[in-house]
Design a protein around this motif. Sequence first.
Motif, PDB file in Angstrom:
ATOM      1  N   LYS A 191      31.192  36.651  89.974  1.00 60.66           N
ATOM      2  CA  LYS A 191      30.375  37.625  90.687  1.00 60.66           C
ATOM      3  C   LYS A 191      30.982  38.996  90.440  1.00 60.66           C
ATOM      4  O   LYS A 191      32.128  39.250  90.796  1.00 60.66           O
ATOM      5  N   LYS A 251      24.286  36.908  82.386  1.00 64.41           N
ATOM      6  CA  LYS A 251      23.747  36.853  83.736  1.00 64.41           C
ATOM      7  C   LYS A 251      22.934  35.582  83.942  1.00 64.41           C
ATOM      8  O   LYS A 251      22.225  35.133  83.032  1.00 64.41           O
ATOM      9  N   GLU A 300      26.026  40.955  90.457  1.00 62.33           N
ATOM     10  CA  GLU A 300      25.269  39.989  89.664  1.00 62.33           C
ATOM     11  C   GLU A 300      26.068  38.690  89.545  1.00 62.33           C
ATOM     12  O   GLU A 300      27.294  38.679  89.674  1.00 62.33           O
ATOM     13  N   ASN A 301      25.344  37.596  89.287  1.00 63.75           N
ATOM     14  CA  ASN A 301      25.972  36.307  89.014  1.00 63.75           C
ATOM     15  C   ASN A 301      26.038  36.099  87.507  1.00 63.75           C
ATOM     16  O   ASN A 301      25.052  36.353  86.797  1.00 63.75           O
ATOM     17  N   TRP A 302      27.202  35.615  87.038  1.00 68.06           N
ATOM     18  CA  TRP A 302      27.429  35.467  85.605  1.00 68.06           C
ATOM     19  C   TRP A 302      27.987  34.081  85.288  1.00 68.06           C
ATOM     20  O   TRP A 302      28.771  33.530  86.068  1.00 68.06           O
TER      21      TRP A 302
END
Length: 396
Positions: free
Chosen positions: A367, A344, A371-373
């Motif tokens: 995404k 993350k 969450e952004n990864w």
Amino acid sequence: MKSTSFTRREWLKIGGTSLGALALIPTDIWAENVAKAQQSNSPFLYPTKHVFNEFTPPVVKENQPMVILRANENPYGPPPEAAKAFQDEVFTGNRYAWKTLHELIDKIAEKEGIQPEQILMGPGSSDLLEKVAMVLFRNGGNVVSADPSYMSLIVVAKSVGGAWKSYKLLDDSQHDLDAMEAGIDEDTKLVYICNPNNPTGSITDAKKLKGFCRRVSKKVPVFVDEAYIELSENGMKDSMNTLVAEGENVIVARTFSKIHGMAGLRIGYIIGKAETLDTISKITRGGMGITGPSIAAATTSLDHKDFLDSTKTKITEARTYTLNYLKENNYEYLPSQTNFVIFKIPMEGKTFLNKIYAKNVAVRAFKFWDENWCRVSIGTLDEMKVFTKTISEIFA
């Protein structure tokens, strides 16, 4: 489930939607999507309502030096003997390579414990995933898979008229096999499992997966994509190839791109029931796209286990270094048994890609689960030190 038999000539008459997918097959579908998204200024690569998507990377300036950690490539390349075999075979390039291809198939059959007719070769395993999708979903139907998962087969299935039924991974990042099994319906034509999974790097328990495959393959084919299995802790011990040998309706994909370090040489294969592979090869002719030098390199690489083991050791060491960095700096990451790690990031993915590309490091950003990864491929130890230094600067 009913299916219709098509000749290649008839296949080309199916229609515009199918032809659109067919046109993508000889190229890199990811690169095609990147180019289109960049041209349209789209923040994401896929026009999907599912919870998984990938952020569009920025355009790289001409001659911009980059540390490339985005395609899960093996930084150590093939065994030197395999590289020499490739070079030597160039001088016979005026001849078709059917004889040497069949010799490689025989060698793979012995390794996998199956018959040669249970093998279909192709220019990389992704090519074969896409061809399976073209054939199975030309009359519609749905594919059941995890979300997130490797999108190659899914994108092509949807392009030719299929649908995607996705099921979120469990909290420990394994496939939710119970939910996937319950999701199979009369329109399901394939269950697709990437194990170890991409882009998460996680692996599903082999014993549970084997039981799942035995049950589900009685209803529909189960496709297990094992591109990264040889990089996992247990390696081939966790493969589903024994089910193919037992005659179950299971397809297993393998590639020379990862542990063998031959991503650019384009060679891979699937194993399965002979009649299933025959249906696919009647339309797509998988072995036709492989060059003689690539066949020679692959055949030779199979004989150099010590080199492959050494490569796995170095990749594992660089992965451990990366995971230790993430842990020490309080990043939340998923357990990986591959040559990539996903974690993350405390920043919107598009913004993050712009920043890290500006520092000459290329990775991927996704995404999912709201969450952004960041997914970073495991390069050499020196490359991973460049990556961690860059991350420290961005998130200082």
